[in-house]
Write an enzyme that holds these catalytic residues in place. Sequence first.
Site, mmCIF file in Angstrom:
data_model
loop_
_atom_site.group_PDB
_atom_site.id
_atom_site.type_symbol
_atom_site.label_atom_id
_atom_site.label_comp_id
_atom_site.label_asym_id
_atom_site.label_seq_id
_atom_site.Cartn_x
_atom_site.Cartn_y
_atom_site.Cartn_z
ATOM 1 N N ASP A 1 0.879 -1.182 0.000
ATOM 2 C CA ASP A 1 0.000 0.000 0.000
ATOM 3 C C ASP A 1 0.908 1.221 0.000
ATOM 4 O O ASP A 1 2.130 1.102 0.136
ATOM 5 C CB ASP A 1 -0.905 -0.016 1.240
ATOM 6 C CG ASP A 1 -1.811 1.210 1.314
ATOM 7 O OD1 ASP A 1 -2.387 1.595 0.270
ATOM 8 O OD2 ASP A 1 -1.945 1.807 2.398
ATOM 9 N N SER A 2 0.281 2.391 -0.079
ATOM 10 C CA SER A 2 1.069 3.626 -0.022
ATOM 11 C C SER A 2 1.593 3.901 1.386
ATOM 12 O O SER A 2 2.525 4.686 1.551
ATOM 13 C CB SER A 2 0.205 4.799 -0.464
ATOM 14 O OG SER A 2 -0.911 4.915 0.393
ATOM 15 N N CYS B 1 -4.534 -1.729 -1.556
ATOM 16 C CA CYS B 1 -4.660 -0.299 -1.842
ATOM 17 C C CYS B 1 -5.765 -0.135 -2.873
ATOM 18 O O CYS B 1 -5.683 -0.697 -3.980
ATOM 19 C CB CYS B 1 -3.324 0.197 -2.409
ATOM 20 S SG CYS B 1 -3.373 1.900 -2.984
ATOM 21 N N GLU C 1 -2.578 8.873 8.423
ATOM 22 C CA GLU C 1 -1.109 8.759 8.476
ATOM 23 C C GLU C 1 -0.528 9.590 9.612
ATOM 24 O O GLU C 1 0.579 9.337 10.076
ATOM 25 C CB GLU C 1 -0.484 9.181 7.133
ATOM 26 C CG GLU C 1 -0.724 8.191 5.996
ATOM 27 C CD GLU C 1 0.104 6.902 6.109
ATOM 28 O OE1 GLU C 1 1.210 6.919 6.660
ATOM 29 O OE2 GLU C 1 -0.390 5.851 5.637
ATOM 30 N N CYS D 1 -10.995 2.810 0.387
ATOM 31 C CA CYS D 1 -9.551 3.022 0.563
ATOM 32 C C CYS D 1 -9.162 2.255 1.815
ATOM 33 O O CYS D 1 -9.863 2.329 2.839
ATOM 34 C CB CYS D 1 -9.278 4.514 0.729
ATOM 35 S SG CYS D 1 -7.626 4.893 1.355
ATOM 36 N N HIS E 1 -7.073 2.752 3.999
ATOM 37 C CA HIS E 1 -6.798 3.560 5.199
ATOM 38 C C HIS E 1 -8.069 3.798 6.034
ATOM 39 O O HIS E 1 -7.984 4.041 7.232
ATOM 40 C CB HIS E 1 -6.261 4.946 4.813
ATOM 41 C CG HIS E 1 -4.795 4.980 4.511
ATOM 42 N ND1 HIS E 1 -4.262 4.465 3.350
ATOM 43 C CD2 HIS E 1 -3.752 5.493 5.216
ATOM 44 C CE1 HIS E 1 -2.953 4.671 3.352
ATOM 45 N NE2 HIS E 1 -2.620 5.285 4.472
HETATM 46 N N1 DGL Z 1 -4.717 3.127 1.068
HETATM 47 C C1 DGL Z 1 -4.715 3.467 -0.305
HETATM 48 C C2 DGL Z 1 -6.027 3.226 -0.950
HETATM 49 O O1 DGL Z 1 -6.638 2.247 -0.583
HETATM 50 C C3 DGL Z 1 -3.947 4.682 -0.721
HETATM 51 C C4 DGL Z 1 -4.398 5.980 -0.236
HETATM 52 C C5 DGL Z 1 -3.467 7.079 -0.645
HETATM 53 O O2 DGL Z 1 -2.269 6.902 -0.547
HETATM 54 O O3 DGL Z 1 -3.969 8.126 -1.068
HETATM 55 O O4 DGL Z 1 -6.478 3.909 -1.832
#
Ligand code: DGL
Length: 271
Positions: free
Chosen positions: A10-11, A73, A152, A186, A188
């Site tokens: 993931d990011s 992600c 984050e 997402c 996150h």
């Molecule tokens: N967690 C990621 C997603 O599911 C990336 C979110 C991001 O870095 O903007 O989209």
Amino acid sequence: MDTRPIGVFDSGLGGLTAVRELARIMPEEDLIYFGDTGRVPYGGRSKDILVKYARQDVAFLRTFNPKAIVIACGTVSTTALDVLQAENDIPIFGVVKPAARASAHVTRNGRVGLIGTKASIRSGAYEQALGALRPGVEVTARACPLLVPLVENGRSRPGDIVAETVVAEYLAPVKSAGADTLILGCTHYPLLREVIGAYMGPGVALVDVGEQCARWVKKQLEWAGLRNGRPGAGRHHYYVSDSTEDFSALASVFLEEDVAAGVEQIDITAY
Ligand code: DGL
């Protein structure tokens, strides 16, 4: 039986929502996680950049000879899944299809809310997958670019006035559309689950795309004969592209175990 590890990326922190479920339902599997914390957030970036980053993430994970890679992600799953699948000779799993299946199953009134990054919402991928499974479903979609930076930075707990205000503003149209199911598109966003759940109310089912993906991956590995039959607990290792401290602290809280000793920094631009 296949004892090779499963790669997950993931990011940043978000993909840990998939890791937590993968570890819970397949405790014997070795997991290698990469969080691209030096380049987070991904969600506002163009397709070309996302494909470039995703290729590097996969190239890094492939140095561990994984049996499969999980794109934990939403942004990369909606934008680069087909490219990555075409370029790799191991299974590459994304979050969209499993999340769409779960949502099609869960919604009673056929009204589904969807929140995700700008890139995910722009792609229309969730709507497409959901529409194919449940024709006529009404999707109210909202891009929520401020949510990933909040997570984050550890600003995701109930009582955090900034998180609560931002969540309420983004979700107001979804709530007024009468959705009974909300896709947290997402990975996150489940870290904001309590704040989101409190705003939407108990009648709205929250679909965690990382969790759904993990369950899907388990089934797929079983069908393909790729599960690790070795007894004992799998090893989990974490890599990030920026300093390890913040990631270790937040990841340890979320995973409810001290991961600091298993986190290393790498230079992702070398892949
Ligand atoms: N967690 C990621 C997603 O599911 C990336 C979110 C991001 O870095 O903007 O989209």
